[in-house]
Design an enzyme around this catalytic site. Structure first.
Site, short mmCIF file in Angstrom:
data_model
loop_
_atom_site.label_atom_id
_atom_site.label_comp_id
_atom_site.label_asym_id
_atom_site.label_seq_id
_atom_site.Cartn_x
_atom_site.Cartn_y
_atom_site.Cartn_z
N GLY A 22 0.91 -1.20 0.07
CA GLY A 22 -0.11 0.05 0.02
C GLY A 22 0.75 1.39 0.05
O GLY A 22 0.55 2.33 -0.60
N GLU A 82 10.48 -4.80 0.51
CA GLU A 82 9.87 -5.56 1.39
C GLU A 82 10.06 -6.82 0.95
O GLU A 82 10.46 -7.84 1.81
CB GLU A 82 8.69 -5.12 1.62
CG GLU A 82 8.40 -3.67 2.23
CD GLU A 82 6.95 -3.16 2.25
OE1 GLU A 82 6.87 -2.27 3.01
OE2 GLU A 82 6.09 -3.81 1.60
#
Ligand code: 5RP
Length: 219
Positions: A96, A103
């Site tokens: 988001g 990540e």
């Protein structure tokens, strides 16, 4: 209790998962920001951090946390990151904040993935949150057509460029019954850098901030 208070409670609970002297993997987002701020207070107890994004690197550097080069480290004991959705199997949608590629790399390098989130993120099935897909700009229209073929409605994230110079398609309308399969399938589309399903490497521990305290899965 507000959602920020639940995020902060989950973030503070994650401090107990950090071994002394560890290199800590650090995700991105408003929940992780609470974790970074707390990590700053114990920076002398850790060897440093691996960062998943420019934003987290900047925040950690301001707090005096040593941020190491990913290419200089083989693996790390623990990675702490938030999620946009998380299921009881600890599959997640992430990205988001647009940091999904960094990540995914830091998560892949970690032995334990600790997901920190507020109770609003817990879902039985992934897909109500639009799935972020990071795409090489040249392939934007091609990947969008492929996502339509998979039953989704891709929307270009306007005015956004990732840390690596790419665009993000937010794909609405997917009901993700088999996250492991769909994660792999989308990553096979030419021009996709990665997608925001984190199921092939799920979280190992969820710390969920709720109105009645932080709930651990598995207990
Ligand atoms: C960023 C992410 C975040 O972990 C996710 O968007 C959750 O963010 P927040 O903690 O602000 O709710 O994947 O790319």
């Amino acid at each position: 209790m507000t959602s920020d208070e639940m995020k902060e409670a989950a973030a503070l609970a994650a401090l107990d998962c950090i071994p002394d002297g560890a290199i800590v993997g650090v995700g991105t987002g408003s929940t992780v920001n609470f974790f970074i701020d707390a990590l700053g207070g114990m920076r002398s107890r850790i060897a440093g951090a691996l960062s998943s994004s420019r934003a987290s690197t900047e925040r950690m550097t301001r707090l005096g946390i040593t941020v190491l080069d990913l290419n200089s480290v083989e693996s790390i004991p623990v990675y702490v990151d938030g999620a946009d959705e998380v299921t009881p199997q600890l599959h997640m949608i992430k990205g988001g904040g647009g940091a999904l590629t960094g990540e995914k790399i830091v998560a892949a390098m970690s032995r334990t993935f600790v997901c920190i989130a507020d109770e609003g993120k817990k879902k039985e099935v992934l897909g109500a949150f639009p799935l972020p897909v990071e795409v090489i700009p040249l392939a934007r229209a091609h990947v969008a057509r492929e996502m339509v073929a998979l039953g989704g409605r891709p929307v270009l994230r306007e005015g956004f460029v990732s840390d690596y110079g790419n665009v993000i398609l937010d794909v609405h309308g997917l009901r993700i019954a088999d996250p492991v399969e769909l994660e792999g399938r989308i990553n096979q589309i030419a021009g996709v850098v990665t997608n925001g399903i984190f199921a092939r490497r799920p979280a190992d521990l969820l710390l969920l901030g709720t109105r009645t305290g932080v709930v651990r899965t598995p207990a």
